[in-house]
Write a protein that holds these residues in place. Structure first.
Motif, PDB file in Angstrom:
ATOM      1  N   VAL A 183       2.113   9.493  -5.734  1.00 12.54           N
ATOM      2  CA  VAL A 183       2.624  10.848  -5.684  1.00 12.54           C
ATOM      3  C   VAL A 183       3.718  11.074  -6.585  1.00 12.54           C
ATOM      4  O   VAL A 183       3.719  12.193  -6.905  1.00 12.54           O
ATOM      5  N   GLY A 184       4.651  10.249  -6.559  1.00  8.53           N
ATOM      6  CA  GLY A 184       5.935  10.393  -7.545  1.00  8.53           C
ATOM      7  C   GLY A 184       5.412  10.688  -8.901  1.00  8.53           C
ATOM      8  O   GLY A 184       5.959  11.643  -9.718  1.00  8.53           O
ATOM      9  N   ARG A 200       2.604  11.878  -9.962  1.00  8.96           N
ATOM     10  CA  ARG A 200       1.863  13.408 -10.167  1.00  8.96           C
ATOM     11  C   ARG A 200       2.771  14.467 -10.135  1.00  8.96           C
ATOM     12  O   ARG A 200       2.670  15.318 -10.851  1.00  8.96           O
ATOM     13  N   SER A 224       0.828  -1.164   0.009  1.00 12.66           N
ATOM     14  CA  SER A 224       0.056   0.012  -0.071  1.00 12.66           C
ATOM     15  C   SER A 224       0.974   1.408  -0.038  1.00 12.66           C
ATOM     16  O   SER A 224       0.637   2.003  -0.779  1.00 12.66           O
ATOM     17  N   PHE A 225       1.947   1.122   0.841  1.00 11.17           N
ATOM     18  CA  PHE A 225       2.798   2.500   0.983  1.00 11.17           C
ATOM     19  C   PHE A 225       3.502   2.544  -0.374  1.00 11.17           C
ATOM     20  O   PHE A 225       3.616   3.618  -0.958  1.00 11.17           O
ATOM     21  N   LEU A 226       3.809   1.453  -0.800  1.00  9.64           N
ATOM     22  CA  LEU A 226       4.750   1.807  -2.370  1.00  9.64           C
ATOM     23  C   LEU A 226       3.676   2.123  -3.269  1.00  9.64           C
ATOM     24  O   LEU A 226       4.156   3.088  -4.319  1.00  9.64           O
ATOM     25  N   VAL A 238       0.941   4.309  -3.028  1.00  4.51           N
ATOM     26  CA  VAL A 238       0.865   5.641  -2.587  1.00  4.51           C
ATOM     27  C   VAL A 238       2.181   6.501  -2.934  1.00  4.51           C
ATOM     28  O   VAL A 238       1.892   7.581  -3.727  1.00  4.51           O
ATOM     29  N   TYR A 239       3.505   6.055  -2.666  1.00  2.00           N
ATOM     30  CA  TYR A 239       4.507   6.725  -3.152  1.00  2.00           C
ATOM     31  C   TYR A 239       4.643   6.650  -4.623  1.00  2.00           C
ATOM     32  O   TYR A 239       5.111   7.766  -5.177  1.00  2.00           O
ATOM     33  N   PHE A 240       4.266   5.592  -5.238  1.00  2.00           N
ATOM     34  CA  PHE A 240       4.173   5.616  -6.646  1.00  2.00           C
ATOM     35  C   PHE A 240       3.347   6.781  -7.406  1.00  2.00           C
ATOM     36  O   PHE A 240       3.772   7.433  -8.321  1.00  2.00           O
TER      37      PHE A 240
END
Length: 584
Positions: A56-57, A59, A48-50, A52-54
Motif C-alpha cells: 500500500v505504501g 502504491r 503478512s501485515f508488513l 500489505v503495508y509495504f
C-alpha cells in the motif's frame, strides 16, 4: 501397565533420538507445542501485515509521484487543439483557450443528492435531474459540466466532494463575435467543426488527425483566410443597419476580387455569435429563433435574382454576335406568350438601343435578345457561367440552383430577366465578375490565391470584346440608370439593380420584393465586385421599396467606406483631364 502407557501417549508425543549410538527419548508436553505453534502463527501474521503495508505504501508513493492519468472513458480527442484562423492581414478570427471541465466517477459517489445540492450552489442553471441521473448511473465516467470558469473550479475544489475531478479541455474563442460568423463558422463542445471554415478544416484532414491523437498540445500553423476583417466589419454593419432601417426580413452582401476570385467579405443577417451558437431561454429550452441566424443567405440559399440577370442575357447576345451596342430592339408594346403578358416597369413604349435596354431595365428588350439566341443557346450560356450548377468552393453547405426541368420558350423569356431560375447570390457575383474581368470565370475562394494559382483554375467563358462592352453598360447604368443610387464620387461605380417579386409558397407575391444590386469598381479597370441583397423590405430611401432605393444605397456605403482600405485611390473628373491639385 498397558493402560498407563495409552494415557501417557494421549497427553504427549514420544520421541526417540540417538546420539553416538545412544537412544534418548524426549517427551514434549502439549503446552510447549501450543506455544511454539502460536509463535509461528504470530510471525506469519506479522509478516503478512508488513507485506500489505509495504504494498500500500509503495502504491501511494507511486501515485504521488506520477502525473494524473486520464480516465479511460475519456476519448483522446477531448483536448485536441485546432489551428488559429486569421484574416489575410493576420488579424485573429478564431483561437483555442485552455479550459477545465468537471467529471465524476459515479462508482465513488456516496450520496448523489448531497453532491447535486452542493454543485448547484456553484454552477448556475445546473440540471438537477440530469446530474442526479448521471451520478447514479454506476458507470466509470460521466461529464457533469463542460468548460468551467477558474472561480467555479476553485469553489468546487473547496467543497471537497469525493468522486469528482477536473479535466483540461480546449474551448474555441472568436474575438470578433458575429462579425464573420458565417465564414468562420463554429465548433461543438468537443472542439469539432460544425459550420463554415471550421468544418472545412475538419473535412480537409484535421478530424482524422484528432482521432489519431496527433493534435493534442501540438502548436499548429495558423490558417489564413482571404477575407479582410476591416472590410468584413464594414459589410456586416451595413447589412445589419439596412435590415433594421428598411424593416426587412434579411439582408446580405459579398465583396469579391474579380481577378482572383478571393472573397474579401461576406455577411448575412440575421446572424449569430459563434461563441454561443445555441442560446438558452430562461425556461431552459433552446432559442430556435436565434439558431435561424446560422442560415447564410449568400451561399446557402437560392433566390430569383431579378433584373441582375439582364446583365447575363445582354452579354450572351453580344458574345453570340446577335446584337451590338448599336442594335435597336422593339420595346413599344408588351409581349403575349403562353397566357402571360411580358411588360416593362415604367416602360418607354418605343424602340430601345441596347444601352437603353440596360438603363431602363426593359423586360421586353431583354426577352427579344434571348429570343435571338434561342432556348438551347440560352441554357448553355448560363451553364457556362456556372449559374445552373452547384458552385465549387471551400464553404460547406453551398446550395444547388434550381431551373425548369424542360426549357420552353416562355421559360427562356422569363429567365432572361431573372424569373424562373433561382441561384445563390455568391455565384451571381462570380458570374458577374467574369463579365467585367476580361471574360474569365474564376471559382470563388475563402483562402488566399495568387495570380499564378488563379490561372490554373480559371477558364474563359466570353470574348474579351464582350467584357469591354459589358464594362461600358455597367458604367452607363451607374451614371444614367438605376445604379446612380450606388455611385460613390471618385470610385467610378457601375452595376445593375434587380427587383423581383418574392416567391412565397410557389407563387409570386406582388407586394413583397427580393432586391439585389451587383456592382463593380473602379469601372476603368475593375478590381472588385460587390453584390447586396435585401429580402422583403417594407421601406427604403425616400419611401421606395425597389432595389434602387434599398440594395443600391447599401452598395454605396460599402464601397465608400471600404474602397480606401482595399487600396483603391479615388479619382475625380475625367481620366484624361489634367490634375487640378497642386503641391504647395
Amino acid at each position: 501397565m498397558i493402560s498407563f502407557i495409552v494415557r501417557l501417549r494421549s497427553r504427549a508425543h514420544f520421541i526417540v533420538g540417538s546420539k553416538v549410538g545412544a537412544r534418548n527419548a524426549t517427551f514434549m508436553g502439549a503446552s510447549a507445542r501450543r506455544k511454539k505453534e502460536a509463535r509461528q502463527r504470530l510471525g506469519i501474521l506479522i509478516a503478512s501485515f508488513l507485506a500489505v503495508y509495504f504494498i500500500v505504501g509503495a502504491r501511494l508513493v507511486q501515485y504521488g509521484l506520477a502525473e494524473p492519468a486520464a480516465t479511460g472513458a475519456i476519448s483522446s480527442n477531448t483536448i485536441a487543439s485546432r489551428p488559429d484562423i486569421v484574416d489575410r492581414n493576420g488579424a485573429l478570427l478564431a483561437t483555442d483557450l485552455n479550459m477545465i471541465s468537471l467529471y465524476a466517477d459515479p462508482r465513488r459517489i456516496v450520496d448523489a443528492d448531497e453532491v447535486v445540492e452542493k454543485l448547484a450552489f456553484v454552477i448556475p442553471n445546473l440540471d438537477w435531474s440530469e446530474t442526479h441521473k448521471r451520478l447514479r448511473s454506476r458507470t466509470a465516467f460521466q461529464w457533469l459540466k463542460r468548460q468551467l470558469t477558474p472561480k467555479q473550479q476553485a469553489d468546487i475544489l473547496a467543497l471537497g466532494i469525493p468522486g469528482i475531478g477536473f479535466r483540461p479541455e480546449k474551448r474555441r474563442f472568436y474575438p470578433g463575435g458575429a462579425t464573420a460568423s458565417h465564414i468562420v463558422g463554429h465548433v461543438n463542445v468537443d472542439n469539432q467543426g460544425l459550420a463554415g471554415m471550421e468544418r472545412h478544416l475538419d473535412q480537409q484532414g484535421l478530424g482524422d488527425l484528432r482521432l489519431a491523437g496527433l493534435t493534442g498540445g501540438v502548436p499548429l500553423e495558423p490558417v489564413r483566410l482571404s477575407i479582410d476583417l476591416r472590410v468584413q466589419n464594414i459589410v456586416r454593419q451595413v447589412v445589419a443597419n439596412a435590415m433594421t432601417a428598411y424593416k426587412a426580413e434579411a439582408a446580405g452582401a459579398v465583396v469579391l476580387d474579380v481577378n482572383t476570385g478571393e472573397v474579401l467579405a461576406m455577411a448575412s443577417v440575421p446572424d449569430y455569435d459563434p461563441n454561443e451558437p445555441s442560446r438558452m431561454l430562461p425556461d431552459g429550452s433552446v432559442d430556435k429563433d436565434y439558431e435561424k441566424g446560422w442560415f447564410n443567405r449568400i451561399s446557402n440559399a437560392t433566390f430569383e435574382m431579378g433584373s441582375t440577370f439582364k446583365s447575363f442575357t445582354l452579354a450572351m447576345g453580344l458574345d453570340e454576335g446577335k446584337i451590338t451596342l448599336n442594335s435597336v430592339v422593339d420595346a413599344s408594346r408588351p409581349i403575349r406568350m403562353g397566357g402571360f403578358t411580358i411588360k416593362d416597369f415604367r416602360g418607354k413604349n418605343r424602340p430601345l438601343t441596347i444601352s437603353e435596354v440596360f438603363q431602363y431595365s426593359s423586360n421586353i428588350g431583354t426577352a427579344a435578345v434571348a429570343d435571338k439566341v434561342g432556348i438551347e443557346g440560352h441554357r448553355q450560356f448560363l451553364t457556362k457561367l456556372g449559374l445552373l450548377s452547384r458552385m465549387e468552393t471551400e464553404m460547406p453547405g453551398v446550395a444547388t440552383p434550381t431551373q425548369p426541368k424542360t426549357w420552353k420558350k416562355i421559360n427562356s423569356v422569363t429567365i432572361s430577366f431573372g424569373h424562373g431560375v433561382a441561384t445563390t447570390p455568391l455565384q451571381t457575383a462570380v458570374a458577374a465578375a467574369a463579365l467585367i474581368n476580361g471574360g474569365s470565370l474564376v471559382p470563388p475562394t475563402f483562402l488566399p490565391r495568387s495570380r499564378e494559382e488563379t490561372k490554373l483554375v480559371s477558364r474563359p467563358v466570353i470574348k474579351q470584346g464582350t467584357s469591354i462592352d459589358m464594362r461600358y453598360l455597367f458604367t452607363w447604368n451607374g451614371v444614367k440608370g438605376s445604379g446612380r443610387g450606388a455611385q460613390v464620387e471618385g470610385f467610378q461605380v457601375g452595376g445593375k439593380t434587380g427587383t423581383a417579386d418574392k416567391v412565397i409558397n410557389g407563387r409570386y407575391a406582388k407586394d413583397i420584393n427580393f432586391n439585389a444590386f451587383v456592382a463593380a469598381f473602379p469601372m476603368d479597370k475593375p478590381k472588385y465586385i460587390v453584390l447586396s441583397i435585401i429580402d422583403a423590405p417594407l421601406t427604403g430611401e425616400h419611401g421606395g421599396r425597389t432595389a434602387a432605393s434599398t440594395a443600391a444605397p447599401m452598395i454605396k456605403e460599402i464601397i465608400g467606406r471600404s474602397a480606401p482600405l482595399l487600396g483603391v485611390q479615388p479619382r475625380f473628373g475625367s481620366p484624361d483631364a489634367p490634375h487640378l491639385l497642386e503641391n504647395y
